[in-house]
Design a protein around this motif. Structure first.
Motif, PDB file in Angstrom:
ATOM      1  N   VAL A 280       0.824  -1.018   0.040  1.00 19.53           N
ATOM      2  CA  VAL A 280      -0.254  -0.637   0.114  1.00 19.53           C
ATOM      3  C   VAL A 280       0.824   1.626   0.004  1.00 19.53           C
ATOM      4  CG1 VAL A 280      -2.133  -1.263   1.158  1.00 19.53           C
ATOM      5  CG2 VAL A 280      -0.078   0.402   2.578  1.00 19.53           C
ATOM      6  N   VAL A 281       0.369   2.542  -0.799  1.00 17.40           N
ATOM      7  CA  VAL A 281       1.373   3.361  -0.407  1.00 17.40           C
ATOM      8  C   VAL A 281       1.204   4.490   0.623  1.00 17.40           C
ATOM      9  CG1 VAL A 281       1.189   3.220  -3.604  1.00 17.40           C
ATOM     10  CG2 VAL A 281      -0.584   4.982  -1.503  1.00 17.40           C
ATOM     11  N   ALA A 282       2.252   5.509   1.254  1.00 15.19           N
ATOM     12  CA  ALA A 282       1.757   5.990   2.571  1.00 15.19           C
ATOM     13  C   ALA A 282       2.463   6.932   2.008  1.00 15.19           C
ATOM     14  CB  ALA A 282       2.003   5.323   3.680  1.00 15.19           C
ATOM     15  N   LEU A 283       2.045   7.673   1.548  1.00 19.30           N
ATOM     16  CA  LEU A 283       1.817   9.326   0.838  1.00 19.30           C
ATOM     17  C   LEU A 283       2.143  10.503   1.896  1.00 19.30           C
ATOM     18  CD1 LEU A 283       0.689  10.198  -2.814  1.00 19.30           C
ATOM     19  CD2 LEU A 283       3.183   9.732  -1.959  1.00 19.30           C
ATOM     20  N   ASP A 284       3.182  10.746   2.401  1.00 25.26           N
ATOM     21  CA  ASP A 284       3.185  12.469   3.153  1.00 25.26           C
ATOM     22  C   ASP A 284       2.933  13.254   2.170  1.00 25.26           C
ATOM     23  OD1 ASP A 284       5.890  12.011   3.134  1.00 25.26           O
ATOM     24  OD2 ASP A 284       6.267  13.062   4.513  1.00 25.26           O
ATOM     25  N   GLY A 285       3.410  14.439   2.925  1.00 23.51           N
ATOM     26  CA  GLY A 285       3.335  15.681   2.231  1.00 23.51           C
ATOM     27  C   GLY A 285       4.648  16.272   1.445  1.00 23.51           C
TER      28      GLY A 285
ATOM     29  N   VAL B 147       7.306  15.184  -4.060  1.00 18.43           N
ATOM     30  CA  VAL B 147       8.109  14.090  -5.377  1.00 18.43           C
ATOM     31  C   VAL B 147       7.383  14.196  -6.364  1.00 18.43           C
ATOM     32  CG1 VAL B 147       9.386  12.866  -5.880  1.00 18.43           C
ATOM     33  CG2 VAL B 147       9.858  13.478  -3.062  1.00 18.43           C
ATOM     34  N   LEU B 148       6.286  13.797  -6.369  1.00 20.75           N
ATOM     35  CA  LEU B 148       6.044  12.936  -7.481  1.00 20.75           C
ATOM     36  C   LEU B 148       4.774  13.914  -8.248  1.00 20.75           C
ATOM     37  CD1 LEU B 148       3.388  10.277  -5.369  1.00 20.75           C
ATOM     38  CD2 LEU B 148       5.041  10.500  -7.051  1.00 20.75           C
ATOM     39  N   ALA B 149       4.350  15.034  -7.301  1.00 21.81           N
ATOM     40  CA  ALA B 149       4.023  16.476  -8.284  1.00 21.81           C
ATOM     41  C   ALA B 149       4.952  16.676  -8.952  1.00 21.81           C
ATOM     42  CB  ALA B 149       3.778  17.381  -6.645  1.00 21.81           C
ATOM     43  N   ARG B 150       6.337  16.885  -8.483  1.00 22.71           N
ATOM     44  CA  ARG B 150       7.365  17.459  -9.798  1.00 22.71           C
ATOM     45  C   ARG B 150       7.042  16.463 -10.186  1.00 22.71           C
ATOM     46  NH1 ARG B 150      10.602  20.054  -4.807  1.00 22.71           N
ATOM     47  NH2 ARG B 150       9.707  22.403  -4.879  1.00 22.71           N
ATOM     48  N   LEU B 151       7.621  15.126 -10.562  1.00 27.07           N
ATOM     49  CA  LEU B 151       8.147  14.205 -11.138  1.00 27.07           C
ATOM     50  C   LEU B 151       7.230  14.512 -12.578  1.00 27.07           C
ATOM     51  CD1 LEU B 151       9.946  12.354 -11.360  1.00 27.07           C
ATOM     52  CD2 LEU B 151       8.883  10.307 -10.154  1.00 27.07           C
ATOM     53  N   PHE B 152       5.623  13.699 -12.054  1.00 25.20           N
ATOM     54  CA  PHE B 152       4.498  13.850 -12.854  1.00 25.20           C
ATOM     55  C   PHE B 152       3.998  15.188 -13.501  1.00 25.20           C
ATOM     56  CE2 PHE B 152       5.227   9.935 -10.825  1.00 25.20           C
ATOM     57  CZ  PHE B 152       5.601   9.242 -12.060  1.00 25.20           C
TER      58      PHE B 152
ATOM     59  N   ARG C 163      -6.036  18.515  -2.142  1.00 27.89           N
ATOM     60  CA  ARG C 163      -7.807  18.460  -2.465  1.00 27.89           C
ATOM     61  C   ARG C 163      -7.378  17.145  -2.947  1.00 27.89           C
ATOM     62  NH1 ARG C 163      -8.012  21.492  -6.958  1.00 27.89           N
ATOM     63  NH2 ARG C 163     -10.093  20.475  -7.248  1.00 27.89           N
ATOM     64  N   ARG C 164      -8.689  16.817  -2.585  1.00 24.26           N
ATOM     65  CA  ARG C 164      -9.096  15.131  -2.821  1.00 24.26           C
ATOM     66  C   ARG C 164      -8.820  15.007  -4.446  1.00 24.26           C
ATOM     67  NH1 ARG C 164     -12.221  10.681  -0.515  1.00 24.26           N
ATOM     68  NH2 ARG C 164     -12.441  11.371   0.934  1.00 24.26           N
ATOM     69  N   PRO C 165      -9.103  15.239  -5.303  1.00 23.24           N
ATOM     70  CA  PRO C 165      -8.752  14.667  -6.496  1.00 23.24           C
ATOM     71  C   PRO C 165      -7.122  14.838  -7.120  1.00 23.24           C
ATOM     72  CG  PRO C 165     -10.329  16.511  -6.987  1.00 23.24           C
ATOM     73  CD  PRO C 165     -10.369  16.594  -5.704  1.00 23.24           C
ATOM     74  N   VAL C 166      -7.134  15.507  -6.578  1.00 18.10           N
ATOM     75  CA  VAL C 166      -5.486  15.667  -6.598  1.00 18.10           C
ATOM     76  C   VAL C 166      -4.740  14.900  -6.076  1.00 18.10           C
ATOM     77  CG1 VAL C 166      -3.324  17.260  -6.789  1.00 18.10           C
ATOM     78  CG2 VAL C 166      -5.464  18.077  -7.352  1.00 18.10           C
ATOM     79  N   ARG C 167      -4.768  14.400  -5.034  1.00 14.00           N
ATOM     80  CA  ARG C 167      -4.369  13.407  -3.699  1.00 14.00           C
ATOM     81  C   ARG C 167      -4.389  12.214  -4.155  1.00 14.00           C
ATOM     82  NH1 ARG C 167      -1.638  13.057   0.944  1.00 14.00           N
ATOM     83  NH2 ARG C 167      -1.550  10.905   1.071  1.00 14.00           N
ATOM     84  N   GLN C 168      -5.669  11.981  -4.726  1.00  9.83           N
ATOM     85  CA  GLN C 168      -5.990  10.184  -5.807  1.00  9.83           C
ATOM     86  C   GLN C 168      -5.113  10.616  -7.500  1.00  9.83           C
ATOM     87  OE1 GLN C 168     -10.230  10.964  -6.176  1.00  9.83           O
ATOM     88  NE2 GLN C 168     -11.106   9.643  -4.112  1.00  9.83           N
ATOM     89  N   GLU C 169      -4.781  11.387  -7.310  1.00  9.46           N
ATOM     90  CA  GLU C 169      -3.700  11.264  -8.530  1.00  9.46           C
ATOM     91  C   GLU C 169      -3.007  10.862  -8.314  1.00  9.46           C
ATOM     92  OE1 GLU C 169      -3.965  14.769 -10.806  1.00  9.46           O
ATOM     93  OE2 GLU C 169      -2.655  13.934 -12.413  1.00  9.46           O
ATOM     94  N   LEU C 170      -2.722  11.664  -7.404  1.00 11.85           N
ATOM     95  CA  LEU C 170      -0.732  11.340  -7.007  1.00 11.85           C
ATOM     96  C   LEU C 170      -0.829   9.961  -6.452  1.00 11.85           C
ATOM     97  CD1 LEU C 170      -0.032  14.476  -4.923  1.00 11.85           C
ATOM     98  CD2 LEU C 170       0.949  14.312  -6.928  1.00 11.85           C
ATOM     99  N   GLU C 171      -2.052   9.118  -5.197  1.00 11.38           N
ATOM    100  CA  GLU C 171      -1.722   8.015  -4.652  1.00 11.38           C
ATOM    101  C   GLU C 171      -1.241   6.600  -5.991  1.00 11.38           C
ATOM    102  OE1 GLU C 171      -3.925   9.007  -0.404  1.00 11.38           O
ATOM    103  OE2 GLU C 171      -5.172   8.248  -2.252  1.00 11.38           O
ATOM    104  N   SER C 172      -2.702   7.692  -7.086  1.00 16.96           N
ATOM    105  CA  SER C 172      -2.831   6.249  -8.162  1.00 16.96           C
ATOM    106  C   SER C 172      -1.231   6.491  -8.061  1.00 16.96           C
ATOM    107  CB  SER C 172      -3.889   6.788  -9.338  1.00 16.96           C
ATOM    108  OG  SER C 172      -3.591   6.428 -10.400  1.00 16.96           O
TER     109      SER C 172
ATOM    110  N   LEU D 217       3.997   3.122  -9.373  1.00 15.68           N
ATOM    111  CA  LEU D 217       5.440   2.540  -8.978  1.00 15.68           C
ATOM    112  C   LEU D 217       5.768   1.882  -8.392  1.00 15.68           C
ATOM    113  CD1 LEU D 217       7.063   6.626  -9.232  1.00 15.68           C
ATOM    114  CD2 LEU D 217       7.073   4.952 -10.831  1.00 15.68           C
ATOM    115  N   LEU D 218       5.140   1.303  -7.261  1.00 12.61           N
ATOM    116  CA  LEU D 218       5.252   0.750  -5.945  1.00 12.61           C
ATOM    117  C   LEU D 218       6.179  -0.581  -6.195  1.00 12.61           C
ATOM    118  CD1 LEU D 218       4.382   1.197  -2.574  1.00 12.61           C
ATOM    119  CD2 LEU D 218       2.664  -0.894  -2.916  1.00 12.61           C
ATOM    120  N   PRO D 219       6.723  -1.090  -5.807  1.00 12.23           N
ATOM    121  CA  PRO D 219       7.224  -2.001  -6.151  1.00 12.23           C
ATOM    122  C   PRO D 219       6.378  -3.346  -4.876  1.00 12.23           C
ATOM    123  CG  PRO D 219       8.959  -1.375  -4.772  1.00 12.23           C
ATOM    124  CD  PRO D 219       7.467  -0.498  -4.818  1.00 12.23           C
TER     125      PRO D 219
END
Ligand code: ADE
Length: 365
Positions: free
Chosen positions: A138-143, A148-153, A161-170, A175-177
């Protein structure tokens, strides 16, 4: 810079390779037990690594095991947390420890859902412990990870905001091994905390720099979008130092469900519109403790900033005019000798009043 971004597997191995070489040697990375990981993640949710380290070490020395924490009174746990802020975390940690001991025979539920079902355990803590301690994918994303992900992608929008957060989680999930989810989650957090910094990212040290879309656009600073901060409101709060003839002072324990719940304070409260500070204090003493006080000399004013508001804390010497204190809007009260104040868990602002009392600055009488 290459034109096409590397596939997710390559990004993951670059990140894990970097973490293997550059992970900081932190106390919670030495001995990996679910209990130690859980305490660390709870502390680190609102606190920087450098600040958390001494607290973490003292906390584990004081409560070395889950059973020790569950058996301790809440007051001792709050005392160990004193100065770290966000005291609800300590109350929640304690409640969850008790539940694991009482309902799960001291064994942690090893899954994300099982952890999430514990009292006051939220999605981040459940995911961090499930992945780091139990290898759950499972992914555990903190600030830090979000940045990192917001910049990488080059993800536009505010991660709160929930939709942005969901996009980052997805994106994180892509990438999650599955065989090393905890390592991946910690690596992402570490990269955000030490390299992909909010204001001045150290891109030259980043293992993902060639794939970073924000960098490609030359717009690292634009991701993630940060909502402008609203100015924190400033409140006037009055607090009483009531000293008995024997030198003991009156302190009250805040109701458990309140802000700073369970901590001890010099009683008082927020000034309401149209009230003087003296009127405010007299009202608060009546409402909280059922006593009428004579508000005397103004002793000192302290300034303190919390996350969402700031206070000017005006401290007055008071004398009881009538009544005996009883708990009306507090969890407890006591008359404490100045030396006894050290043992009571207090917020930073009240601790400063306590130190002032202990310095002998109040005139006798
Ligand atoms: N912040 C949140 N979790 C962390 C961890 N495990 N190591 C360092 N910083 C963190």
């Amino acid at each position: 810079m290459p034109g096409t971004p590397p596939p997710p597997d390559d990004l993951t191995s670059l990140l894990l390779g970097w973490f293997t070489d550059h992970a900081r040697d932190l106390p919670w990375r030495r001995e990996r037990t679910p209990y130690r990981i859980w305490v660390a993640e709870v502390m680190l949710q609102q606190t920087r690594v450098e600040t958390a380290i001494p607290y973490y070490e003292q906390f584990l020395a004081r409560f070395p095991t889950l059973n020790a924490l569950a058996a301790a009174p809440l007051e001792a746990v709050l005392k160990a947390w004193e100065g770290l802020g966000y005291y609800a975390r300590a109350r929640h940690l304690h409640a969850a420890a008790r539940q694991v001991v009482e309902r799960h025979a001291g064994c942690w539920p090893p899954t994300y859902d099982g952890l999430l079902a514990l009292p006051e355990v939220g999605p981040y803590i459940a995911a961090a412990v499930a992945s780091i301690a139990f290898g759950q994918p499972v992914v555990a994303l903190d600030g830090n990870g979000c940045r990192v992900l917001a910049r990488l992608f080059a993800v536009a929008g505010d991660p709160r905001r929930r939709p942005v957060r969901q996009e980052l989680e997805s994106l994180a999930r892509s990438l999650l091994p599955p065989d090393r989810p905890g390592l991946f989650n910690e690596a992402l957090i570490e990269l955000g905390a030490t390299v992909c910094l909010p204001r001045a990212p150290r891109c030259e040290r980043c293992p993902l720099r060639d794939a970073c879309q924000a960098r490609r656009l030359g717009r690292e600073a634009d991701f993630p979008i940060r909502a402008p901060r609203r100015a924190a409101p400033l409140y006037d709060v009055a607090a009483a130092v009531v000293r008995r003839r024997d030198g003991r002072v009156l302190v009250a324990r805040r109701a458990l469900g309140d802000f700073l719940g369970g901590l001890w304070e010099f009683p008082g409260g927020k000034r309401e519109e149209g009230e003087s500070l003296e009127e405010c204090l007299a009202r608060e003493m009546r409402e909280e403790l059922g006593i009428e006080v004579e508000v005397g000399e103004h002793m000192l004013t302290l300034h303190h900033a919390y996350t969402h508001f700031r206070i000017n804390l005006h401290v007055y010497r008071c004398a009881v005019r009538s009544g005996e204190p009883r708990c009306l809007e507090c969890a407890d009260f006591c008359w404490a000798a100045p030396a006894e104040l050290d043992a009571l868990p207090m917020s930073v602002a009240d601790r400063r009043i306590a130190q002032w009392v202990q310095s002998g600055a109040i005139p006798a009488g």
